[in-house]
Enzyme design. Sequence first.
Site, PDB file in Angstrom:
ATOM      1  N   ASP B  72       7.103 -11.452  10.922  1.00 12.29           N
ATOM      2  CA  ASP B  72       6.791 -12.872  10.987  1.00 12.29           C
ATOM      3  C   ASP B  72       8.099 -13.602  11.264  1.00 12.29           C
ATOM      4  O   ASP B  72       9.176 -13.155  10.875  1.00 12.29           O
ATOM      5  CB  ASP B  72       6.163 -13.325   9.661  1.00 12.29           C
ATOM      6  CG  ASP B  72       5.601 -14.743   9.782  1.00 12.29           C
ATOM      7  OD1 ASP B  72       5.624 -15.307  10.898  1.00 12.29           O
ATOM      8  OD2 ASP B  72       5.138 -15.279   8.757  1.00 12.29           O
ATOM      9  N   TYR B  76       6.593 -20.048   8.261  1.00 18.17           N
ATOM     10  CA  TYR B  76       5.838 -20.372   7.056  1.00 18.17           C
ATOM     11  C   TYR B  76       6.732 -20.368   5.817  1.00 18.17           C
ATOM     12  O   TYR B  76       6.636 -21.248   4.961  1.00 18.17           O
ATOM     13  CB  TYR B  76       4.694 -19.370   6.882  1.00 18.17           C
ATOM     14  CG  TYR B  76       3.959 -19.512   5.580  1.00 18.17           C
ATOM     15  CD1 TYR B  76       3.059 -20.559   5.371  1.00 18.17           C
ATOM     16  CD2 TYR B  76       4.183 -18.612   4.539  1.00 18.17           C
ATOM     17  CE1 TYR B  76       2.404 -20.699   4.154  1.00 18.17           C
ATOM     18  CE2 TYR B  76       3.526 -18.747   3.329  1.00 18.17           C
ATOM     19  CZ  TYR B  76       2.645 -19.787   3.140  1.00 18.17           C
ATOM     20  OH  TYR B  76       1.996 -19.923   1.942  1.00 18.17           O
ATOM     21  N   ASP B 126       7.040 -21.513  14.336  1.00 19.43           N
ATOM     22  CA  ASP B 126       6.046 -22.588  14.358  1.00 19.43           C
ATOM     23  C   ASP B 126       6.354 -23.599  13.266  1.00 19.43           C
ATOM     24  O   ASP B 126       7.129 -23.313  12.350  1.00 19.43           O
ATOM     25  CB  ASP B 126       4.623 -22.030  14.166  1.00 19.43           C
ATOM     26  CG  ASP B 126       4.472 -21.288  12.844  1.00 19.43           C
ATOM     27  OD1 ASP B 126       5.476 -20.755  12.331  1.00 19.43           O
ATOM     28  OD2 ASP B 126       3.351 -21.236  12.317  1.00 19.43           O
ATOM     29  N   GLN B 168      -1.665 -23.798  15.496  1.00 12.01           N
ATOM     30  CA  GLN B 168      -1.699 -24.670  14.322  1.00 12.01           C
ATOM     31  C   GLN B 168      -2.836 -25.678  14.502  1.00 12.01           C
ATOM     32  O   GLN B 168      -3.667 -25.503  15.391  1.00 12.01           O
ATOM     33  CB  GLN B 168      -0.345 -25.364  14.121  1.00 12.01           C
ATOM     34  CG  GLN B 168       0.762 -24.429  13.630  1.00 12.01           C
ATOM     35  CD  GLN B 168       0.578 -23.996  12.171  1.00 12.01           C
ATOM     36  OE1 GLN B 168      -0.226 -24.567  11.422  1.00 12.01           O
ATOM     37  NE2 GLN B 168       1.296 -22.933  11.780  1.00 12.01           N
ATOM     38  N   ASP B 245      -2.827 -10.303   7.645  1.00 12.97           N
ATOM     39  CA  ASP B 245      -1.804  -9.877   6.695  1.00 12.97           C
ATOM     40  C   ASP B 245      -1.917 -10.781   5.486  1.00 12.97           C
ATOM     41  O   ASP B 245      -2.332 -11.936   5.595  1.00 12.97           O
ATOM     42  CB  ASP B 245      -0.391 -10.032   7.267  1.00 12.97           C
ATOM     43  CG  ASP B 245       0.117 -11.446   7.090  1.00 12.97           C
ATOM     44  OD1 ASP B 245      -0.289 -12.332   7.877  1.00 12.97           O
ATOM     45  OD2 ASP B 245       0.874 -11.693   6.131  1.00 12.97           O
ATOM     46  N   CYS B 283     -13.919   5.447  -5.917  1.00 11.36           N
ATOM     47  CA  CYS B 283     -12.661   5.306  -5.167  1.00 11.36           C
ATOM     48  C   CYS B 283     -11.925   6.632  -5.089  1.00 11.36           C
ATOM     49  O   CYS B 283     -11.707   7.290  -6.107  1.00 11.36           O
ATOM     50  CB  CYS B 283     -11.803   4.247  -5.842  1.00 11.36           C
ATOM     51  SG  CYS B 283     -10.203   4.043  -5.070  1.00 11.36           S
ATOM     52  N   CYS B 285      -8.765   7.049  -4.274  1.00  3.15           N
ATOM     53  CA  CYS B 285      -7.300   6.888  -4.290  1.00  3.15           C
ATOM     54  C   CYS B 285      -6.680   7.714  -5.415  1.00  3.15           C
ATOM     55  O   CYS B 285      -7.347   8.110  -6.365  1.00  3.15           O
ATOM     56  CB  CYS B 285      -6.899   5.422  -4.393  1.00  3.15           C
ATOM     57  SG  CYS B 285      -6.896   4.736  -6.068  1.00  3.15           S
ATOM     58  N   CYS B 288      -7.304   6.321  -9.018  1.00  5.66           N
ATOM     59  CA  CYS B 288      -8.645   6.536  -9.592  1.00  5.66           C
ATOM     60  C   CYS B 288      -8.964   8.011  -9.776  1.00  5.66           C
ATOM     61  O   CYS B 288      -9.705   8.381 -10.682  1.00  5.66           O
ATOM     62  CB  CYS B 288      -9.700   5.847  -8.730  1.00  5.66           C
ATOM     63  SG  CYS B 288      -9.611   4.044  -8.862  1.00  5.66           S
ATOM     64  N   HIS B 314      -4.165   1.438  -5.527  1.00  4.44           N
ATOM     65  CA  HIS B 314      -5.618   1.239  -5.554  1.00  4.44           C
ATOM     66  C   HIS B 314      -6.043   0.100  -4.628  1.00  4.44           C
ATOM     67  O   HIS B 314      -6.970   0.259  -3.818  1.00  4.44           O
ATOM     68  CB  HIS B 314      -6.108   0.965  -6.974  1.00  4.44           C
ATOM     69  CG  HIS B 314      -7.558   0.597  -7.008  1.00  4.44           C
ATOM     70  ND1 HIS B 314      -8.558   1.540  -6.902  1.00  4.44           N
ATOM     71  CD2 HIS B 314      -8.185  -0.603  -7.057  1.00  4.44           C
ATOM     72  CE1 HIS B 314      -9.729   0.934  -6.904  1.00  4.44           C
ATOM     73  NE2 HIS B 314      -9.537  -0.373  -6.997  1.00  4.44           N
TER      74      HIS B 314
END
Lengths: 378, 378
Positions: B72, B76, B126, B168, B245, B283, B285, B288, B314
């Site tokens: 980025d 921002y 921006d 924007q 994102d 799950c 992962c 878990c 997770h």
Amino acid sequence: MTGHGTVATPLFLPVGSQAAVKTLTPAELKGLGINMILANTYHLYLRPGVPVIEKLGGLHRFMAWDGALLTDSGGYQIFSLAPLNRLSDDGVTFRSHIDGSQHHLTPEMVIGLQESLGADVIMVLDECPPSDAPLARVRSAVERTHRWAERCLKARRRRDQLLYAIVQGGIYPELRRRSAEYLSSLNFPGYAIGGLSLGESKEATYDMVAETVAFLPEDKPRYLMGVGSPEDLLEAAARGVDMFDSALPTRVARNGALFSRRGRLNITNAVYKKMDEPVDADCPCYTCKTFSAAYLNHLFKSQELLAYRLATIHNLSFLSRLMRDIRSAILNGSFTSFQEDFLSKYQTTNEEVRLEQKQRWLRRPRDYKGAVDSRSDG
Amino acid sequence: MTGHGTVATPLFLPVGSQAAVKTLTPAELKGLGINMILANTYHLYLRPGVPVIEKLGGLHRFMAWDGALLTDSGGYQIFSLAPLNRLSDDGVTFRSHIDGSQHHLTPEMVIGLQESLGADVIMVLDECPPSDAPLARVRSAVERTHRWAERCLKARRRRDQLLYAIVQGGIYPELRRRSAEYLSSLNFPGYAIGGLSLGESKEATYDMVAETVAFLPEDKPRYLMGVGSPEDLLEAAARGVDMFDSALPTRVARNGALFSRRGRLNITNAVYKKMDEPVDADCPCYTCKTFSAAYLNHLFKSQELLAYRLATIHNLSFLSRLMRDIRSAILNGSFTSFQEDFLSKYQTTNEEVRLEQKQRWLRRPRDYKGAVDSRSDG
């Protein structure tokens, strides 16, 4: 031989006081060649509570650790972390360092807690006086530790756990000898050396280790509690110690102090800001194989959580390999030259700095509301 | 297609603002099926400094990430984190949120920085006004963002990087349309939708997404910045967004909020203290598959660093699988029913709580001495 595998000695146990070696998963520990770790009864008794862990199938299952496991009784933590309300032959009354609540534990209760947790090696409750305590105070602690050890031996029910006694005696050779001899006569499966590495000089530590080991049985494991710097591991192994534990390697890692063959280096030092090489070019750990010193420096400067983990991996890898090398050297008869070679290259941390840090630790303000801080995992 | 592999869309990018996805290694990210992540030019410009990373071979090598990478521009962050000293057509003058030092960046400089970092996708600078800014202020921001976008396009030298424009226009449909149309005419390789998810209602977010997407080319990636809750990902994907994102999944993980098919649950809740089951039985992962909810509850209560890592694994696993399922559903024509089914079971976080949190974020005190806190990785 433990209920969860045979472990080769001399052996270093990383510390996972609260049922976790800080930042690492069980899989990572195994990957570092670690097959025995330590957890702490005092911490787990206070949080989440031993019945919770028992209900969930015991400590191994709770923390998903299928290797060997030792629980310290919490004697040291009660005497160093918790404000003590009352100490008598019956047991110890203290306040929780977490919320200030009052608790009473006896030697029998501490054995019961450890039987519920279910570690492979468990420890007696001992009385651990400060390193600068006068002779009379240390003598009385030794005597109470002996009475408590006998009660622990009588109290235990599970025969699948190895109960270790703890030798006390401060820096008084005569008390160390008496304690070692007396406890040896009780025929425990293993013997710990407690009450050292609490601020006394390194020479005093080494002398007391030698003085104690000389009076412990040769065919039982001898475990030096709270020792974990490379130079101390070598010196104590040279004096016949088989097991060690310490939060030092993981704690200093989180402060950016990384072990190398040349000594401890501080990764936050400006010299590492642009260094493209790994922290230790000879090190086969994930951290050194994957990242530059500059990246670690950046992560520490940015207080990225990954920093603490990568540094912990490196330090435990270093110690795991050091212990492996010590074992090989012992087996092929080259321990003395290995030790001399290692220590000739390894610059130890300034003794005064170490003592000052230790004193600061002992005098730290007690915070009942705050979390267990990074130093409380000793 | 990027310089570091082809990525399937719709795609969620975990946030690694400071060149690390908090708590995780590159190997773990790969293991979670993640092949594109985001880093932040503003953060890396301030620390460790772009020349340091360039000297070490660029950002991919610095952070040992061989997958696709997007930086980025930092627009921002400059407008939300850094106290703004001056904003003009030339560029923006601001103070570092780390040490208060003053900096000036132009659109050309931001492109130069991103070319030095070397990510596969880079972003224009921006102007990002607050979500409640009046029409005139937003219109002026849109116009400046357009002028800056043209300058960025002219400034870029590297042709191996994909430069995305940022639409924007706040919550004004007419401005969104104008911005999307104008930037489309400049023929960028991709288009981001900025200035949303800043505290406006979810309906406003979704409406503005639809209003913008309608005027962006169909054959270019459309990237909604700062969106990462499961319900928002589905709603925006339904409106034609290809990339996302957000620091939300990793940030809320560190606060103990874990995604499940039923919604977000808070693992520190007392109901989990003795729960032997994993957080999410479905799950796959590592967290878990390995640990009970009770163990995670304990780690969070004890503020063990491992807690933040296991929760992050997770949540990213959950989102990675959600995006995979979205892609499959699109390919086999069942997206609408998949979305309906998912949203009928998924209890979204209370809207008011969300808005209040967002407002608190925007109003948070600025701390120049402290480190980048956990909320600043957005």
